[in-house]
Design a protein around this motif. Structure first.
Motif, PDB file in Angstrom:
ATOM      1  N   SER A 458       1.147  -0.849  -0.226  1.00 33.45           N
ATOM      2  CA  SER A 458      -0.402   0.596   0.130  1.00 33.45           C
ATOM      3  C   SER A 458       0.519   1.697   0.222  1.00 33.45           C
ATOM      4  O   SER A 458       0.573   2.906  -0.359  1.00 33.45           O
ATOM      5  N   TYR A 545     -18.344   2.354  -8.912  1.00 27.35           N
ATOM      6  CA  TYR A 545     -17.831   2.846  -7.958  1.00 27.35           C
ATOM      7  C   TYR A 545     -18.206   4.457  -8.259  1.00 27.35           C
ATOM      8  O   TYR A 545     -18.386   4.898  -7.443  1.00 27.35           O
ATOM      9  N   ARG A 567     -21.588   4.062  -0.793  1.00 28.80           N
ATOM     10  CA  ARG A 567     -21.053   3.252   0.783  1.00 28.80           C
ATOM     11  C   ARG A 567     -19.440   4.014   0.071  1.00 28.80           C
ATOM     12  O   ARG A 567     -19.266   3.605  -0.883  1.00 28.80           O
ATOM     13  N   ARG A 568     -18.650   3.887   0.636  1.00 28.79           N
ATOM     14  CA  ARG A 568     -17.174   4.295   0.617  1.00 28.79           C
ATOM     15  C   ARG A 568     -16.780   3.168   0.619  1.00 28.79           C
ATOM     16  O   ARG A 568     -16.682   2.527   1.755  1.00 28.79           O
ATOM     17  N   ASP A 569     -16.381   2.820   0.117  1.00 29.51           N
ATOM     18  CA  ASP A 569     -15.319   1.386  -0.594  1.00 29.51           C
ATOM     19  C   ASP A 569     -13.829   1.381   0.169  1.00 29.51           C
ATOM     20  O   ASP A 569     -13.386   2.110  -1.420  1.00 29.51           O
ATOM     21  N   SER A 570     -12.957   1.583   1.356  1.00 27.61           N
ATOM     22  CA  SER A 570     -11.816   1.615   1.462  1.00 27.61           C
ATOM     23  C   SER A 570     -10.888   0.627   0.227  1.00 27.61           C
ATOM     24  O   SER A 570      -9.643   1.362  -0.177  1.00 27.61           O
ATOM     25  N   ARG A 571     -11.961  -0.251  -0.558  1.00 28.28           N
ATOM     26  CA  ARG A 571     -10.291  -1.028  -1.662  1.00 28.28           C
ATOM     27  C   ARG A 571     -10.397  -0.211  -2.507  1.00 28.28           C
ATOM     28  O   ARG A 571      -9.909  -0.839  -3.533  1.00 28.28           O
ATOM     29  N   GLU A 573     -11.107   3.100  -3.513  1.00 24.99           N
ATOM     30  CA  GLU A 573     -10.888   3.890  -3.545  1.00 24.99           C
ATOM     31  C   GLU A 573      -9.354   4.134  -3.864  1.00 24.99           C
ATOM     32  O   GLU A 573      -8.812   4.793  -4.782  1.00 24.99           O
ATOM     33  N   PRO A 574      -7.929   4.034  -3.814  1.00 24.98           N
ATOM     34  CA  PRO A 574      -7.176   3.748  -4.688  1.00 24.98           C
ATOM     35  C   PRO A 574      -7.067   3.668  -6.204  1.00 24.98           C
ATOM     36  O   PRO A 574      -6.129   4.484  -6.297  1.00 24.98           O
ATOM     37  N   ARG A 576      -9.861   5.052  -7.959  1.00 27.70           N
ATOM     38  CA  ARG A 576     -10.400   6.216  -8.087  1.00 27.70           C
ATOM     39  C   ARG A 576      -9.735   6.896  -9.517  1.00 27.70           C
ATOM     40  O   ARG A 576     -10.379   7.365 -10.075  1.00 27.70           O
TER      41      ARG A 576
END
Lengths: 751, 446
Positions: A458, A545, A567-571, A573-574, A576
């Motif tokens: 990450s 998304y 819904r915010r999806d942390s997986r 987000e990167p 986007r």
């Protein structure tokens, strides 16, 4: 008894010898001034100097340092680099001391300019123009105003000649003294009270000439007698042609050693022949075309700058080129001769005073600049440079995107290129460099793992990397100024790529871009199709998304209803930034099939910016890659086998098909060798421009750092490499490397 | 007839009285401290004076019974101050004519001038009277003492030298100014050369034209030159003039001249400094203060100090000396700069400036240390004669009466604040003043 006596004598001699030795050594300080002596002015007009430095002892030039010679032991060295060394400049008039209150009398041959000279004053403005010696003129506006002097404007012993040239002014100024004439006070004990002590000034030229003849012939002692007996020169100030002729006649008639002071070059040109045949030396108070003609035709003149003019600018105005020795002689040795001080100053001959001017750039060029001035071997003026300001005069510039400039000036301020072009002037307060080879943008290693540990997925690669100063220095020396650090992981999602400079101040990376691309491996082995599919699905979901969020934003902006946020999806987000094309998706693919998968992704997701990393199997796909507009980052030498097993040049094929190619070291520990890579590419048929772009502009574009590096253009970082020749040419080597406006590497054999 | 005889008798009697040896005035001063300027200080010593001259100085001297005894056991006695260069008591400081060596300042000194009274009050016993600086070659200077109401009685040395000023006069520049000085000196050169030849041939010298005589004396080295240099740039010219014309003498320096200190030290010429002992110059927008007396002392130049006509503090000798001490000049050198050295420089060093046998009894009696702000001039003795007593100073008494607060002790001239001045028992040089910038001492300096 006798033995003891002898021993005593011997001891005394020994003591004397020991005491004498250090005294002799301490007697004189030795200084070696190194620089370019190709324009050295010597007394002998035809001589030239084959040396790289001057040896200065006791404030005098004691010898020359030949190229192969070593600096004498214990000598101090002033290395002026490529600056030209000239003798201190001489202004045949520079100062008229105390002129405010001039005497009202027309004839004051007993006045001495030296009496008005302040040796304790600061002449910094004059020194800054390179002038170290001047003729002090007595006041100017009277018929016979007094005797001048030759002085230095710095140093301990400033008076070179206390009595030099009686000044005579013909013409208007001389006939109209500045003050109102007053009758003398009667109580004058030393003068006959019947005859007025001060004769009224002559009002006409006839009267002036009569008066001059009388005083010169009638003089029994003092300056007039000395002038009459040719022991003292007479400086005759003239303007118009008739005044010039008058001066020539007067000089001839009285028989004086005259020096003409010509105020108007155009007038002088009209009587060039008379001046020429008279054999009289002259001082020109004006530069320009006419002055150049007069100087050239007679070969006996020098220049004098009246207040406010720079003597070098005057010399430049009469010069035939920036290195015109004849013009330089008029403000050095020729002027010294006219002032009778050529035994001390004016040239770089052995025994002369070490009055030196160190100049950056050809002395008579418009942007020449005086770096240092020395008088008697001591530095008396040093140019003040503004920190962070660098000016580079470059003979040839390859901007990195194919554009070529010849003879331009690049001005760098605070690490960025401020301006560049042919008509850009070098700021006088800038540090100066002259790059005579080819200047290219700093090389970018598009594929580096330097210092990157196999790290956390990450984190950006830069955070997983520790700079190794030794490696970075090695890279800097080769001209590599930036590295694209790629994560070294082999998993499918390897992580963020970063771009850093090869300078790592205080052990920390100088980061250009922390997140310059996201690396995904399509070469993980296993089920290729499933892996590609996984990536595709992932991107699909990301796109969905992103669209959901976009729709939400639009609705929210419209403000009609209160929309429900996705819904915010942390997986997600990167990804986007990848989906929107803000972050490059770097796909590592080697085999043709993997490249096919990449092309499929490309055609499905138009907004995603893609780059291909690796691509050894791209030989057959080059047309498609070009069509899809996918740049390729190659690693190592670009040779592959074609499907028939014959060696083929992948880079050449790609470039020919219109694919944008970047080249990197593929993370090998020794790092990128840009010049070798360029030479190989050029030799194999890649155009030099394309080859250079592969190491500069293309990687900057691919990794979205083109606003900082990759090209030479105003606004970008001043990361420059000075090469001895065009890249790819045989014998091309790195001479200078500039990173962020600082010269970080200088080739030792650069001279 | 009777009256005639009587007159003759009276005259004879008067002569007898004047010639009588028994009437020689003898004076003995018992002092708590004697600063002789000629050796160590003497505690509880005695100065014996006969006919205005010091006969002896020391401890436990035998006092002749005929002597008048002054008991000054609680007082400090030192040579009276010497002011080497001033024009305060002239009718006017300058003459319009630029070259006037044939004039004498004897004609310009005003014995009734208030400045003379002030000299007495300040304890100044010898004064170098010079014309002002706006001149080329000045009138002849004189050395006087602040005594009496008739100028001839005041003279210590009638012809004390000529001042050559290098400060350009109004309407002139340095070139014209110097050329005029050279012309005047050149004009008498033939006379000097001729006299030289005659002297060598051992022939009688003809009488000199009184108009040129002073300049001839100057060029023959019989009379000293005092060359005024307002700026450092004038120092090389002054030295050049001295060399060219063989002048002997002293430089009077403006405060900027400290820049030429090396040149002066090399030429070994004595100088008169002051009144301003600090030179302030703006360098890069900041004032830089140079402490002049310190600079000249460290360079090994022999100097005297002088006082100003009106500026507070600087008008008094003790203040100038104390300033020099603060600038790092040793106490004895600084004290001599306004006594022995100053007297030497104006050519009266054999007569005044120290307390030693054979010297004139020109003394100042102080209530305390000379450099203390609390010290008063109690008495000024010139040639053995008390010419000033504080108790009889009417103007001072008048001033004190008018002072609203009857102070225990006050002085007519306002004193500078005490903190400006070092206490006598402290070493003022030890107090570093960080804001003062001085040129670094040259190698070879002590």
């Amino acid at each position: 008894m006798r033995v003891r006596k002898i021993a005593l004598v011997a001891l005394a001699a020994l003591v004397a010898a020991l005491a004498g030795e250090p005294a002799a050594r301490a007697e004189g300080k030795t200084l070696v001034v190194k620089g370019d002596l190709s324009l050295a002015i010597l007394a002998d007009r035809t001589a030239s100097l084959d040396a790289v430095g001057l040896i200065i002892r006791d404030g005098r030039i004691a010898g020359y340092l030949a190229a192969e010679e070593t600096v004498p032991e214990g000598a101090e060295v002033l290395d002026a680099g490529d600056a030209f060394i000239l003798p201190g400049l001489i202004d045949a008039i520079a100062l008229t001391p105390d002129a405010r209150t001039d005497a009202p009398k027309p004839l004051t041959p007993d006045h001495r300019a030296l009496d008005g000279f302040n040796p304790y004053a600061d002449y910094a403005p004059l020194l800054a123009t390179g002038v170290t010696t001047v003729w002090l003129s007595p006041t100017r506006n009277r018929l016979l105003s007094g005797v001048g002097a030759v002085v230095k404007v710095a140093g301990d012993d400033r008076v070179l000649s206390p009595r030099e040239s009686l000044r005579l002014t013909l013409g208007g100024e001389g006939l109209n003294p500045p003050a109102v004439w007053e009758p003398p006070i009667l109580l004058k004990p030393y003068e006959d009270p019947i005859v007025p002590a001060v004769p009224p000034p002559p009002a006409s030229r006839a009267a002036a000439m009569a008066m001059l003849r009388e005083v010169f012939h009638g003089a029994t002692d003092g300056p007039l007698k000395d002038a009459h007996d040719r022991r003292l020169r007479v400086r005759i100030h003239v303007r118009s042609t008739d005044e010039i002729r008058l001066a020539l006649r007067l000089a001839d008639e009285i028989g004086i050693d005259a020096v003409l002071e010509l105020a108007d070059a155009a007038e002088a040109k009209k009587v060039l022949k008379e001046i020429s045949t008279s054999g009289l030396p002259f001082v020109l108070e004006e530069g320009g075309h006419d002055a150049a003609t007069v100087l050239r035709e007679t070969g006996r003149g020098v220049l004098a700058a009246v207040t406010g003019t720079r003597i070098l600018a005057m010399a430049a105005s009469v010069a035939s080129g920036p290195r015109d020795r004849a013009a330089l002689r008029t403000i050095t040795i020729d002027a010294a001769r006219i002032l009778g001080v050529d035994a001390r100053v004016g040239s770089l001959d052995i025994g002369k005073d070490a009055d030196l001017v160190l100049m950056d750039g050809a002395p008579l060029s418009s942007d020449a600049s005086i770096r240092t001035v020395l008088v008697n071997g001591e530095v008396v003026h040093e140019r003040k440079t503004t920190p962070g300001l660098l000016a580079i005069r470059a003979t040839r510039v390859l901007r990195g995107d194919g554009a070529v400039d010849e003879d331009v000036v690049i001005v760098v301020k605070d690490g960025c290129i401020l301006e560049m072009g042919r008509n850009v002037r070098m700021p006088p307060d800038a540090e100066r460099r002259v790059f005579c080879g080819t200047v290219v943008p700093g090389f970018v290693d598009a594929w580096s793992h330097a210092g990157v540990a196999p790290g956390d997925l990450s984190m950006p690669a830069v955070d997983a990397a520790t700079p190794d100063e030794k490696t970075l220095e090695r890279l800097r020396k080769r001209g590599v100024t930036s590295l694209v650090l790629l994560p070294s992981g082999t998993g499918s999602s390897a992580g963020l790529a970063s771009v850093v400079k090869t300078t790592a101040p205080a052990g920390r990376h100088d980061i250009v871009s922390r997140s310059a691309g996201y690396l995904v491996n399509l070469t993980t082995g296993g089920d290729r199709a499933a892996h590609a599919l996984y990536i595709r699905d992932l991107l699909d979901r990301v796109v969905g998304y992103v669209e959901a969020w976009n729709a939400y934003e639009i609705e929210k902006a419209a403000g009609k209803t209160k929309p429900k946020a996705p819904r915010r999806d942390s997986r997600m987000e990167p990804w986007r930034a990848i989906a929107t094309g803000d972050l490059t998706l770097i796909l590592r693919a080697e085999r043709a099939e993997e490249i096919g998968d990449l092309l499929a992704i490309r055609s499905r997701f138009k907004d995603v910016r893609l780059a291909l990393l690796g691509g050894t199997g791209a030989l057959t796909r080059s047309g498609k890659l070009a069509g899809a507009g996918v740049p390729v980052v190659l690693g190592g030498l670009p040779f592959v086998d074609d499907p028939e097993g014959r060696p083929a040049n992948l880079a050449l094929t790609l470039v020919r098909n219109g694919v944008r190619v970047a080249m990197g070291s593929k993370g090998i520990p020794s790092g990128l060798e840009p010049l070798a890579l360029l030479a190989e590419a050029v030799r194999s048929g890649v155009s030099p421009q394309a080859a250079l772009a592969a190491l500069t502009a293309v990687p900057a574009d691919v990794f979205a750092v083109a606003d900082r590096i990759g090209r030479i253009a105003p606004g970008l970082d001043a990361d420059l490499v000075h090469l001895s020749a065009d890249p790819g040419e045989p014998g091309c080597r790195v001479l200078h490397v500039v990173v962020g406006g600082r010269v970080v590497h200088e080739s030792e054999d650069d001279r | 007839m009777r009256t005639g005889t009587r007159r003759v008798l009276l005259g004879l009697a008067l002569l007898a009285v004047l010639a009588a040896p028994s009437l020689a005035t003898e004076l003995a001063i018992h002092a708590g401290r004697i600063l002789t300027m000629d050796g160590p200080e003497i505690e509880n010593g005695t100065i014996l004076i006969r006919d205005g001259k010091i006969v002896a100085v020391g401890k436990d001297l035998e006092v002749p019974p005929s002597a008048i005894v002054l008991d000054m056991k609680d007082r400090v006695v030192m040579p009276a101050w010497v002011e080497p260069h001033t024009w305060r008591m002239l009718d006017r400081s300058n003459e319009r004519m630029p070259i006037v060596p044939y004039l004498s300042l004897v004609d310009a000194i005003d014995p009734g001038h208030l400045a003379i009274e002030q000299f007495r009050r300040d304890g100044i016993g010898t004064i170098g009277a010079f014309q002002g600086n706006s001149t080329q070659i000045s009138a002849r200077a004189s050395v006087i003492k602040p005594v009496g109401i008739e100028v001839t009685r005041m003279l210590v040395r009638r012809d004390a030298g000529l001042k050559i000023s290098l400060a350009p006069m109004r309407g002139s520049n340095r070139m014209a100014h110097t050329a005029a000085i050279r012309m005047a000196l050149d004009a008498v050169r033939p006379t000097v050369e001729k006299r030289d030849e005659l002297r060598k041939a051992k022939k009688d010298l003809p009488d000199l034209d009184p108009r040129t005589a002073p300049l001839v004396a100057l060029l023959e080295g019989r009379e000293p030159a005092f060359i005024m240099c307002p700026a450092a740039m004038d120092v090389p010219r002054a030295l050049e003039l001295m060399k060219t014309y063989g002048l002997k003498g002293t430089l009077i320096l403006g405060s900027e001249c400290h820049k030429a200190v090396d040149l002066i030290a090399k030429a070994k010429v004595p100088v008169i400094l002051g009144p301003a002992l600090e030179h302030v110059e703006t360098v890069d927008g900041k004032p830089v203060v140079t402490e002049i007396a310190g600079v000249f002392h460290r360079a090994g130049v022999r100097f005297a100090l002088s006082t100003a006509s009106s500026t507070l503090g600087m008008s008094e000798p003790w203040f100038q000396v104390a300033t020099a001490v603060r600038q790092g000049v040793p106490r004895d050198v600084a004290l001599k700069a306004m006594t022995a050295t100053a007297a030497d420089i104006i050519g009266v060093g054999k007569r005044v400036g120290t307390i030693a046998a054979g010297k004139a009894a020109t003394l100042v009696v102080l209530t305390g240390d000379p450099l203390s702000v609390k010290t008063w001039v109690d008495r000024l003795i010139v040639d053995g004669e008390t010419i000033y007593e504080r108790s009889k100073d009417e103007r001072l008494a008048d001033l004190l009466r008018k002072t609203p607060k009857p102070a225990k002790k006050a002085k007519p001239a306002p004193k500078p604040k005490p903190e400006k001045k070092p206490k006598p028992d402290e070493k003022p040089a030890d107090k570093p003043k960080p804001e003062k910038v001085e040129p670094a001492p040259k190698p070879g300096d002590k």
